[in-house]
Scaffold this motif. Structure first.
Motif, PDB file in Angstrom:
ATOM      1  N   ALA A  53       0.836  -1.201   0.000  1.00 23.76           N
ATOM      2  CA  ALA A  53       0.000   0.000   0.000  1.00 23.76           C
ATOM      3  C   ALA A  53       0.876   1.258   0.000  1.00 23.76           C
ATOM      4  CB  ALA A  53      -0.935   0.000   1.206  1.00 23.76           C
ATOM      5  N   ALA A  54       1.978   1.218   0.725  1.00 23.58           N
ATOM      6  CA  ALA A  54       2.899   2.359   0.745  1.00 23.58           C
ATOM      7  C   ALA A  54       3.519   2.572  -0.636  1.00 23.58           C
ATOM      8  CB  ALA A  54       3.985   2.142   1.797  1.00 23.58           C
ATOM      9  N   GLN A  55       3.839   1.470  -1.311  1.00 19.37           N
ATOM     10  CA  GLN A  55       4.404   1.581  -2.663  1.00 19.37           C
ATOM     11  C   GLN A  55       3.374   2.184  -3.627  1.00 19.37           C
ATOM     12  OE1 GLN A  55       7.605   0.965  -3.674  1.00 19.37           O
ATOM     13  NE2 GLN A  55       6.905   1.923  -5.560  1.00 19.37           N
ATOM     14  N   ARG A  56       2.144   1.735  -3.539  1.00 20.34           N
ATOM     15  CA  ARG A  56       1.084   2.299  -4.393  1.00 20.34           C
ATOM     16  C   ARG A  56       0.889   3.786  -4.100  1.00 20.34           C
ATOM     17  NH1 ARG A  56      -1.596  -2.621  -3.138  1.00 20.34           N
ATOM     18  NH2 ARG A  56      -2.930  -1.540  -1.642  1.00 20.34           N
ATOM     19  N   ARG A  57       0.892   4.135  -2.805  1.00 21.29           N
ATOM     20  CA  ARG A  57       0.741   5.534  -2.414  1.00 21.29           C
ATOM     21  C   ARG A  57       1.873   6.389  -2.976  1.00 21.29           C
ATOM     22  NH1 ARG A  57       2.197   6.115   3.335  1.00 21.29           N
ATOM     23  NH2 ARG A  57       4.182   5.873   2.289  1.00 21.29           N
ATOM     24  N   ASP A  58       3.105   5.884  -2.876  1.00 19.22           N
ATOM     25  CA  ASP A  58       4.252   6.627  -3.399  1.00 19.22           C
ATOM     26  C   ASP A  58       4.162   6.786  -4.919  1.00 19.22           C
ATOM     27  OD1 ASP A  58       5.146   6.755  -0.799  1.00 19.22           O
ATOM     28  OD2 ASP A  58       6.618   5.128  -1.038  1.00 19.22           O
ATOM     29  N   ASN A  59       3.708   5.744  -5.608  1.00 15.74           N
ATOM     30  CA  ASN A  59       3.526   5.836  -7.063  1.00 15.74           C
ATOM     31  C   ASN A  59       2.462   6.874  -7.416  1.00 15.74           C
ATOM     32  OD1 ASN A  59       5.436   3.859  -7.497  1.00 15.74           O
ATOM     33  ND2 ASN A  59       3.955   2.213  -7.769  1.00 15.74           N
ATOM     34  N   LEU A  60       1.387   6.898  -6.636  1.00 16.71           N
ATOM     35  CA  LEU A  60       0.341   7.896  -6.874  1.00 16.71           C
ATOM     36  C   LEU A  60       0.865   9.311  -6.661  1.00 16.71           C
ATOM     37  CD1 LEU A  60      -2.809   6.260  -5.285  1.00 16.71           C
ATOM     38  CD2 LEU A  60      -2.546   6.966  -7.649  1.00 16.71           C
ATOM     39  N   ARG A  61       1.659   9.501  -5.645  1.00 17.77           N
ATOM     40  CA  ARG A  61       2.211  10.837  -5.375  1.00 17.77           C
ATOM     41  C   ARG A  61       3.156  11.269  -6.497  1.00 17.77           C
ATOM     42  NH1 ARG A  61       2.939  10.250   1.123  1.00 17.77           N
ATOM     43  NH2 ARG A  61       0.757  10.679   1.617  1.00 17.77           N
ATOM     44  N   ALA A  62       3.919  10.325  -7.039  1.00 15.54           N
ATOM     45  CA  ALA A  62       4.780  10.655  -8.185  1.00 15.54           C
ATOM     46  C   ALA A  62       3.924  11.033  -9.397  1.00 15.54           C
ATOM     47  CB  ALA A  62       5.686   9.474  -8.514  1.00 15.54           C
ATOM     48  N   SER A  63       2.848  10.302  -9.593  1.00 18.73           N
ATOM     49  CA  SER A  63       1.937  10.609 -10.700  1.00 18.73           C
ATOM     50  C   SER A  63       1.286  11.974 -10.512  1.00 18.73           C
ATOM     51  CB  SER A  63       0.859   9.534 -10.826  1.00 18.73           C
ATOM     52  OG  SER A  63       1.418   8.298 -11.164  1.00 18.73           O
ATOM     53  N   ILE A  64       0.950  12.293  -9.278  1.00 16.25           N
ATOM     54  CA  ILE A  64       0.358  13.604  -8.989  1.00 16.25           C
ATOM     55  C   ILE A  64       1.338  14.709  -9.376  1.00 16.25           C
ATOM     56  CG2 ILE A  64      -0.356  15.157  -7.124  1.00 16.25           C
ATOM     57  CD1 ILE A  64      -1.590  12.648  -5.752  1.00 16.25           C
ATOM     58  N   GLY A  65       2.598  14.526  -9.053  1.00 14.12           N
ATOM     59  CA  GLY A  65       3.612  15.519  -9.421  1.00 14.12           C
ATOM     60  C   GLY A  65       3.711  15.697 -10.930  1.00 14.12           C
ATOM     61  N   GLU A  66       3.681  14.594 -11.668  1.00 13.81           N
ATOM     62  CA  GLU A  66       3.735  14.670 -13.128  1.00 13.81           C
ATOM     63  C   GLU A  66       2.481  15.335 -13.691  1.00 13.81           C
ATOM     64  OE1 GLU A  66       4.359  10.678 -14.470  1.00 13.81           O
ATOM     65  OE2 GLU A  66       6.280  10.507 -13.437  1.00 13.81           O
ATOM     66  N   LEU A  67       1.327  15.006 -13.106  1.00 13.77           N
ATOM     67  CA  LEU A  67       0.080  15.611 -13.571  1.00 13.77           C
ATOM     68  C   LEU A  67       0.053  17.114 -13.297  1.00 13.77           C
ATOM     69  CD1 LEU A  67      -2.574  12.922 -12.587  1.00 13.77           C
ATOM     70  CD2 LEU A  67      -1.887  13.600 -14.894  1.00 13.77           C
ATOM     71  N   ARG A  68       0.625  17.526 -12.187  1.00 11.68           N
ATOM     72  CA  ARG A  68       0.669  18.966 -11.885  1.00 11.68           C
ATOM     73  C   ARG A  68       1.535  19.701 -12.913  1.00 11.68           C
ATOM     74  NH1 ARG A  68       0.505  18.210  -5.605  1.00 11.68           N
ATOM     75  NH2 ARG A  68      -1.719  18.567  -5.319  1.00 11.68           N
ATOM     76  N   THR A  69       2.623  19.070 -13.332  1.00 10.70           N
ATOM     77  CA  THR A  69       3.469  19.660 -14.369  1.00 10.70           C
ATOM     78  C   THR A  69       2.681  19.792 -15.675  1.00 10.70           C
ATOM     79  OG1 THR A  69       5.432  18.678 -13.358  1.00 10.70           O
ATOM     80  CG2 THR A  69       5.641  19.402 -15.636  1.00 10.70           C
ATOM     81  N   LYS A  70       1.954  18.729 -16.035  1.00 14.64           N
ATOM     82  CA  LYS A  70       1.128  18.774 -17.245  1.00 14.64           C
ATOM     83  C   LYS A  70       0.030  19.819 -17.115  1.00 14.64           C
ATOM     84  CE  LYS A  70       1.697  14.033 -18.845  1.00 14.64           C
ATOM     85  NZ  LYS A  70       1.020  12.771 -19.153  1.00 14.64           N
ATOM     86  N   LEU A  71      -0.531  19.938 -15.912  1.00 17.11           N
ATOM     87  CA  LEU A  71      -1.594  20.920 -15.678  1.00 17.11           C
ATOM     88  C   LEU A  71      -1.074  22.338 -15.896  1.00 17.11           C
ATOM     89  CD1 LEU A  71      -4.453  21.659 -14.729  1.00 17.11           C
ATOM     90  CD2 LEU A  71      -3.589  21.574 -12.385  1.00 17.11           C
ATOM     91  N   GLU A  72       0.116  22.626 -15.400  1.00 18.43           N
ATOM     92  CA  GLU A  72       0.687  23.960 -15.597  1.00 18.43           C
ATOM     93  C   GLU A  72       0.869  24.262 -17.077  1.00 18.43           C
ATOM     94  OE1 GLU A  72       4.292  24.060 -13.358  1.00 18.43           O
ATOM     95  OE2 GLU A  72       3.256  23.914 -11.429  1.00 18.43           O
ATOM     96  N   ALA A  73       1.385  23.293 -17.835  1.00 18.96           N
ATOM     97  CA  ALA A  73       1.588  23.489 -19.273  1.00 18.96           C
ATOM     98  C   ALA A  73       0.252  23.660 -19.993  1.00 18.96           C
ATOM     99  CB  ALA A  73       2.361  22.313 -19.860  1.00 18.96           C
ATOM    100  N   THR A  74      -0.729  22.862 -19.619  1.00 19.37           N
ATOM    101  CA  THR A  74      -2.048  22.942 -20.249  1.00 19.37           C
ATOM    102  C   THR A  74      -2.740  24.248 -19.880  1.00 19.37           C
ATOM    103  OG1 THR A  74      -2.195  20.531 -20.128  1.00 19.37           O
ATOM    104  CG2 THR A  74      -4.226  21.711 -20.597  1.00 19.37           C
ATOM    105  N   GLN A  75      -2.543  24.705 -18.656  1.00 16.56           N
ATOM    106  CA  GLN A  75      -3.114  25.988 -18.243  1.00 16.56           C
ATOM    107  C   GLN A  75      -2.502  27.124 -19.055  1.00 16.56           C
ATOM    108  OE1 GLN A  75      -5.622  26.338 -15.804  1.00 16.56           O
ATOM    109  NE2 GLN A  75      -5.737  28.369 -16.700  1.00 16.56           N
ATOM    110  N   ALA A  76      -1.189  27.052 -19.299  1.00 14.70           N
ATOM    111  CA  ALA A  76      -0.530  28.069 -20.131  1.00 14.70           C
ATOM    112  C   ALA A  76      -1.085  28.027 -21.558  1.00 14.70           C
ATOM    113  CB  ALA A  76       0.977  27.844 -20.133  1.00 14.70           C
ATOM    114  N   ASP A  77      -1.318  26.812 -22.092  1.00 15.94           N
ATOM    115  CA  ASP A  77      -1.923  26.675 -23.423  1.00 15.94           C
ATOM    116  C   ASP A  77      -3.321  27.271 -23.450  1.00 15.94           C
ATOM    117  OD1 ASP A  77       0.317  25.389 -24.378  1.00 15.94           O
ATOM    118  OD2 ASP A  77      -0.546  23.374 -24.252  1.00 15.94           O
ATOM    119  N   LEU A  78      -4.080  27.054 -22.386  1.00 13.71           N
ATOM    120  CA  LEU A  78      -5.436  27.614 -22.300  1.00 13.71           C
ATOM    121  C   LEU A  78      -5.384  29.140 -22.286  1.00 13.71           C
ATOM    122  CD1 LEU A  78      -8.502  27.426 -21.900  1.00 13.71           C
ATOM    123  CD2 LEU A  78      -8.072  27.162 -19.452  1.00 13.71           C
TER     124      LEU A  78
END
Length: 126
Positions: free
Chosen positions: A67-92
């Motif tokens: 469960a800790a490994q899954r949680r850590d993977n999710l947190r890494a994914s959240i970080g990547e999604l936030r980066t994509k969100l910033e780029a997409t927000q700039a595109d918007l």
């Protein structure tokens, strides 16, 4: 006038598509954060149940480890999604500016820009 309306519709569509992407990314981030917090609670409950809180201990729960490994993977994914969100927000924001410019431009200016673009595309094909 019809070409101007078509250009405006295209710009509006591009802006709406980018807004949908921003909304989707924000939703994914919230869902991942909720899942990660649920996993935190499950890990805590498992550690309380087993009495072993040190992940390096030989008797530490395998469920808590996974469960800790899954949680850590999710947190890494959240970080990547936030980066994509910033780029997409700039595109918007860029799409909103383009739409605002296109809606205030005179039809003659749009035609001139289109002809300049078509000439540039024609040169690229040669």
């Amino acid at each position: 006038m019809k070409a101007r309306e078509t250009a405006l519709k295209l710009k509006r569509f591009e802006m709406e598509e980018r807004a949908r992407k921003v909304s989707d990314l924000e939703l994914m981030i919230r869902e991942f954060e909720n899942i990660a917090s649920d996993l935190d609670r499950q890990i805590q409950a498992e550690e309380d149940r087993s009495g072993v809180k040190d992940p390096k201990h030989f008797a530490y729960s395998t469920f808590a480890k996974s469960a800790a490994q899954r949680r850590d993977n999710l947190r890494a994914s959240i970080g990547e999604l936030r980066t994509k969100l910033e780029a997409t927000q700039a595109d918007l924001d860029d799409a909103k500016q383009q739409l605002a410019r296109a809606s205030t431009e005179q039809p003659r200016e749009i035609g001139r820009i289109r002809r300049r673009h078509e000439r540039g595309a024609g040169l690229a094909l040669r």
